[in-house]
Design an enzyme around this catalytic site. Sequence first.
Site, short mmCIF file in Angstrom:
data_model
loop_
_atom_site.label_atom_id
_atom_site.label_comp_id
_atom_site.label_asym_id
_atom_site.label_seq_id
_atom_site.Cartn_x
_atom_site.Cartn_y
_atom_site.Cartn_z
N CYS A 28 0.78 -1.25 0.01
CA CYS A 28 -0.09 -0.03 -0.21
C CYS A 28 0.82 1.21 -0.05
O CYS A 28 0.72 2.07 -0.80
CB CYS A 28 -0.79 -0.06 1.18
SG CYS A 28 -1.84 -1.38 1.16
C1 UGA Z 1 -1.43 0.42 5.51
C2 UGA Z 1 -2.17 1.26 6.50
O1 UGA Z 1 -2.15 1.13 7.67
C3 UGA Z 1 -3.90 0.94 6.36
O2 UGA Z 1 -4.52 1.76 7.22
C4 UGA Z 1 -4.16 0.88 4.85
O3 UGA Z 1 -5.64 0.39 4.61
C5 UGA Z 1 -3.39 0.09 4.28
O4 UGA Z 1 -1.90 0.33 4.11
C6 UGA Z 1 -3.98 -0.10 2.60
O5 UGA Z 1 -3.89 0.96 1.76
O6 UGA Z 1 -4.44 -0.84 2.26
P1 UGA Z 1 -0.37 -2.06 5.52
O7 UGA Z 1 0.39 -1.60 4.45
O8 UGA Z 1 -1.02 -3.50 5.77
O9 UGA Z 1 -1.59 -0.95 5.95
O10 UGA Z 1 0.46 -1.87 7.05
P2 UGA Z 1 1.18 -1.06 8.02
O11 UGA Z 1 0.66 -1.70 9.37
O12 UGA Z 1 0.62 0.37 7.93
O13 UGA Z 1 2.46 -1.15 8.15
C7 UGA Z 1 3.12 -0.50 6.86
C8 UGA Z 1 4.71 -0.68 6.93
O14 UGA Z 1 5.16 0.53 7.96
C9 UGA Z 1 5.28 -1.85 7.45
O15 UGA Z 1 6.54 -2.32 6.64
C10 UGA Z 1 5.69 -1.61 8.89
O16 UGA Z 1 6.82 -2.51 9.60
C11 UGA Z 1 6.04 -0.20 8.86
N1 UGA Z 1 6.07 0.75 10.06
C12 UGA Z 1 4.70 0.71 10.80
C13 UGA Z 1 7.08 1.25 10.79
O17 UGA Z 1 8.17 0.94 10.22
N2 UGA Z 1 6.66 1.72 11.80
C14 UGA Z 1 5.60 1.91 12.40
O18 UGA Z 1 5.72 2.56 13.49
C15 UGA Z 1 4.57 1.40 11.83
#
Ligand code: UGA
Length: 455
Positions: free
Chosen positions: A278
């Site tokens: 995403c």
């Molecule tokens: C993201 C959004 O959080 C959702 O709200 C959205 O619906 C989704 O994209 C989408 O567009 O369908 P997602 O990509 O599944 O969800 O996962 P996240 O939990 O957001 O994590 C994304 C990335 O950020 C991961 O690689 C995670 O490791 C990283 N991350 C997350 C960090 O490096 N630090 C953080 O504090 C949080």
Amino acid sequence: MSEYKISIVGTGFVGLVTAVCFADRGIKTICSTRNEKNAEMINKGIPPFFENGLEELLKKVVDEGNLVCTTNREEAILKSDMTLIIVGTPFNHIDKSINLDYMEQAAIDIGKALVKKNSYHLVVVRSTVVPGTSRNMVGKQLQNHSGKELGKEIGLIMQPEFLAEGRSIEDTFWPDRVVIGEYDKKSGDLLQELYEEFYGDHIGEKCPIIRMNVESAELVKYGNNCFLATKISFINELSRIAELVPGVDIGKVAYGVGLDYRINHRFLGSGVGWGGSCFPKDLNAIVAFARSQGLEAQLIQSVIDVNDRQANHAVTLAEELLGDLKGKTIALLGLAFKPGTDDMRYAPSRRITAEAVSKGAVVKGYDPKAKESAQEAFEQDKTVITITDSVVDAIKDSDCAIICAEWDEFKNLEPSFFKSHMRTPCVVDGRRIYDPILFSSELKFRIIGYKLKED
Ligand code: UGA
């Protein structure tokens, strides 16, 4: 009333989870995919990919007869009252703009099917699309191919989804808002009615339903993902500044910053950067969209650039500990883009592997769930990596372990565990799961965002 209340075009992770959640609440749902093998698996109650909690729920709703999957898109549309379009909107590799081919085909197919339907049908765009797509592409194709009038015989809504992989079932059952981007009032009223029934008491202050025009709803989704990715790139940039000053711990800094209620601590976790299906596609797509309209989205572009550099930083930390990486063996722990999923799309582990290999290192990797998807991803990248069946196999005789995704399985590993298996006991904690004081006292250790002392 049709045989099924809802049909869903697309059975990727958002499509299938959405279908399963509706079905779990007793709403008869039919989903469609072109992939025969996936349809067969879904009808047997087996998810074609890993997602926390999905297997149990899918089995239950299939057994109860509330969810079926077909490869016949037309059948799904004609047997339902409303169709949710949840197809992929990947990016074009050359200019990173959004690729709307699947979306356009879905709109054409729905339009063609609706020629055969005598009653009103509501179409809901759930995929992430750049502003203007729902009205100008989906709406137009629906009208052109059905010969019916939009807003009268066919309703149109853009309802962005906010599910995060790994917790998508809870995100579906307990969202913090429902955004309804309506082409016309009747469409909005109908969808609101469905969600009031589906969510019951959850709708209210904790989860308002907000209504707006379709283009605003499209941009809400980009606003969301861009802002979340910005928070992460921001804290990662700050963590690089923290590393310049020995003794400054980015974890403490982020905690202090996040306590400001205007900021909050969520998505201030520094590490090897964001990946997934995403953020990378959406940030690039909105930058390309802005550019196509003559605007340079400089901040969002910088958020992408900071993130691209962050994965390589893990390799730089390994070099600081080991010197030249030529001939050294690096073990990556956690290959998926985050825990709780086997999704390898734009996973930081892929960039880290490419960078380490380019420096002459031999790379091994282990992930609790992503063995097969990782195999495929690295084959696509043409990077050489040996994927192992256990942490021990990955770190055995290696010179440095890099934590790329914070799976629970890695969190309780002790320094002695690494010391007993590695050739050179050395860890780069790219997800900040270990106690830096303890680890540094026992082995060569670096953690993102905290340099304990001057080298
Ligand atoms: C993201 C959004 O959080 C959702 O709200 C959205 O619906 C989704 O994209 C989408 O567009 O369908 P997602 O990509 O599944 O969800 O996962 P996240 O939990 O957001 O994590 C994304 C990335 O950020 C991961 O690689 C995670 O490791 C990283 N991350 C997350 C960090 O490096 N630090 C953080 O504090 C949080």
